[in-house]
Design a protein around this motif. Structure first.
Motif, short mmCIF file in Angstrom:
data_model
loop_
_atom_site.label_atom_id
_atom_site.label_comp_id
_atom_site.label_asym_id
_atom_site.label_seq_id
_atom_site.Cartn_x
_atom_site.Cartn_y
_atom_site.Cartn_z
N PHE A 66 19.15 -65.23 -28.63
CA PHE A 66 20.54 -64.83 -28.02
C PHE A 66 20.40 -63.59 -27.41
CE2 PHE A 66 22.03 -68.52 -30.18
CZ PHE A 66 23.01 -69.02 -29.87
N GLY A 67 19.18 -62.83 -27.55
CA GLY A 67 19.23 -61.65 -26.59
C GLY A 67 19.49 -60.28 -27.43
N GLN A 68 19.83 -60.52 -28.80
CA GLN A 68 20.23 -59.24 -29.58
C GLN A 68 19.03 -58.26 -29.91
OE1 GLN A 68 22.49 -60.33 -32.98
NE2 GLN A 68 23.96 -61.39 -32.06
N GLU A 69 19.36 -57.20 -29.81
CA GLU A 69 18.20 -55.98 -30.14
C GLU A 69 17.40 -56.13 -31.27
OE1 GLU A 69 18.04 -51.31 -31.23
OE2 GLU A 69 19.84 -52.01 -30.29
N ILE A 70 16.06 -56.16 -31.28
CA ILE A 70 15.22 -56.35 -32.17
C ILE A 70 14.34 -55.34 -32.53
CG2 ILE A 70 13.32 -57.94 -32.97
CD1 ILE A 70 14.31 -60.20 -30.98
N SER A 71 14.23 -54.61 -33.89
CA SER A 71 13.15 -54.03 -34.27
C SER A 71 12.90 -53.86 -35.80
CB SER A 71 14.07 -52.31 -33.90
OG SER A 71 13.14 -51.43 -34.36
N TYR A 72 12.08 -54.02 -36.21
CA TYR A 72 11.37 -54.24 -37.54
C TYR A 72 10.74 -53.07 -38.05
CZ TYR A 72 11.95 -59.24 -35.96
OH TYR A 72 12.38 -60.43 -35.64
N THR A 73 11.41 -52.60 -39.26
CA THR A 73 10.78 -51.59 -40.15
C THR A 73 10.32 -52.11 -41.46
OG1 THR A 73 12.28 -49.87 -39.04
CG2 THR A 73 11.35 -49.32 -40.92
N ILE A 74 8.95 -51.84 -41.71
CA ILE A 74 8.51 -52.28 -43.18
C ILE A 74 7.92 -51.17 -43.73
CG2 ILE A 74 8.17 -54.67 -42.37
CD1 ILE A 74 5.30 -54.11 -41.99
N HIS A 75 7.66 -51.32 -44.95
CA HIS A 75 6.68 -50.12 -45.82
C HIS A 75 5.40 -50.43 -45.16
CE1 HIS A 75 10.05 -48.92 -48.23
NE2 HIS A 75 10.31 -50.15 -48.63
N SER A 76 4.56 -49.31 -45.08
CA SER A 76 3.14 -49.22 -44.65
C SER A 76 2.53 -49.45 -45.89
CB SER A 76 2.88 -47.82 -44.17
OG SER A 76 3.34 -47.80 -42.76
N ASP A 77 1.35 -50.31 -45.68
CA ASP A 77 0.16 -50.65 -46.32
C ASP A 77 -0.86 -49.45 -46.51
OD1 ASP A 77 -1.32 -53.19 -48.10
OD2 ASP A 77 -2.53 -52.26 -46.87
N ARG A 78 -1.43 -49.14 -47.58
CA ARG A 78 -2.30 -48.14 -47.59
C ARG A 78 -3.60 -48.41 -46.78
NH1 ARG A 78 -4.62 -48.21 -53.61
NH2 ARG A 78 -5.68 -50.30 -53.61
N SER A 79 -3.89 -49.63 -46.50
CA SER A 79 -5.09 -50.04 -45.50
C SER A 79 -4.80 -49.73 -43.76
CB SER A 79 -5.38 -51.29 -46.03
OG SER A 79 -5.70 -51.43 -47.08
N ASN A 80 -3.32 -49.70 -43.76
CA ASN A 80 -3.12 -49.35 -42.41
C ASN A 80 -3.83 -48.14 -41.63
OD1 ASN A 80 -1.05 -51.44 -42.50
ND2 ASN A 80 0.63 -50.17 -42.44
N LYS A 81 -4.12 -48.50 -40.26
CA LYS A 81 -4.71 -47.06 -39.44
C LYS A 81 -3.58 -46.64 -38.82
CE LYS A 81 -8.77 -47.01 -36.80
NZ LYS A 81 -10.06 -47.96 -36.28
N ILE A 82 -3.29 -45.50 -39.03
CA ILE A 82 -2.15 -44.80 -38.58
C ILE A 82 -2.25 -44.73 -36.95
CG2 ILE A 82 -0.72 -42.43 -38.69
CD1 ILE A 82 -0.86 -44.46 -41.22
N GLY A 83 -1.24 -44.55 -36.31
CA GLY A 83 -1.04 -44.33 -34.82
C GLY A 83 0.13 -45.04 -34.10
#
Length: 298
Positions: free
Chosen positions: A150-167
């Motif tokens: 339906f075209g509503q705004e989409i933004s997802y925020t999750i906790h970062s895993d310690r294996s993530n590569k920052i950037g």
């Protein structure tokens, strides 16, 4: 990228089988969900067909999908379920006129065949729950599909895993099921990922299979020029009696070690408990920080 018109109340959505079979009884919860959103459901000719594992013969499934593409009253095609079979019909689907009159194609897993092929036509699609998934889907997953359609705004925020590569990275979001992307390499349905953010997920694979598939993507140039990598559920991975020696995250980090783009693990999309909708082909911004990760659709 061409964006199909967002849905509005009263629009018609077709449910079809491109792969595994799906009965009219199984469709009831999906119909109820669409009706609650003010949408009308049209069951495709393949719903209820039984050709061993598949929802009809290859020709019946290709014809049904083409029929829904050509029907101007159908505003979205919702794939019933995954499994296997979409690649058997992709070259028999008639996409003539689809670019001029696009509509939303929705699904995940085996439907990655359609996502990838249609991306090359320049049209956005939606990676999200299928009709079969409704019975076990979480509220957040269903709501995210509503927002995408339906075209509503989409933004997802999750906790970062310690294996993530920052950037940070920005580009069109592409991808889907890793096994399917791997199987499409060398075909007209394989995508160019240069400058894009690649999403991958998979289910029920051996770790050495995962390693082999990713090395093949790398050798074909699909990993070198990315703006970012989003790793969804790597669900129910297996190991051999003699361990492979690396888990899924370690395999991915090893194969991408020479690249400096951000990488996020455990994004809640794929075959896991949660499967948030993703507008594939849409420009997104990926921000991976120490504490949180944000994926914003622009």
């Amino acid at each position: 990228m061409i964006r199909p018109d967002y849905l509005k109340k009263g629009d018609k959505v077709a449910i079809v089988c491109t792969a595994r079979k799906f009965s009219k009884e199984e469709a009831e919860l999906a119909i109820e969900l669409m009706n609650s959103w003010g949408l009308e459901v049209v069951l495709g000719d393949t719903i209820g067909l039984d050709n061993y594992q598949l929802g009809g013969t290859d020709q019946q499934r290709a014809d049904d999908f083409t029929k829904q593409l050509k029907d101007p009253e159908i505003k979205a095609i919702w794939c019933a379920r995954g499994g296997y079979g979409t690649v058997r019909i992709i070259d028999d689907i008639d996409f003539t006129g689809f670019v001029d009159h696009p509509k939303w194609i929705v699904g995940f897993s085996d439907v990655t065949v359609l996502h990838s092929h249609i991306h090359n036509l320049g049209v956005e699609t939606i990676h999200g729950i299928m009709a079969f998934s409704v019975a076990k889907s979480l509220v957040d997953s269903r709501d995210s599909l509503y927002r995408a359609l339906f075209g509503q705004e989409i933004s997802y925020t999750i906790h970062s895993d310690r294996s993530n590569k920052i950037g940070q990275g920005q580009g069109e979001l592409v991808g889907g099921n890793l096994s399917i992307l791997y199987s499409l390499l060398g075909s007209v349905s394989s995508m160019n990922t240069e400058g894009k953010i690649l999403f991958i997920e998979d289910l029920d694979e051996y770790l050495y299979h995962l390693d082999r598939m990713l090395h093949n993507l790398k050798r074909n140039g699909l990993l070198s020029g990315l703006a970012g990598l989003v790793v969804g559920g790597m669900t129910d991975m297996h190991d051999n009696a003699i361990p492979f020696g690396y888990d899924a995250k370690q395999i991915i980090l090893s194969i991408t070690a020479e690249y400096d783009y951000p990488i996020v693990f455990d994004f809640p999309a794929g075959h896991g408990e949660e499967n948030l909708a993703l507008n594939l082909g849409r420009e997104v911004k990926l921000e991976v920080n120490q504490d949180r990760t944000q994926l914003t659709f622009l």
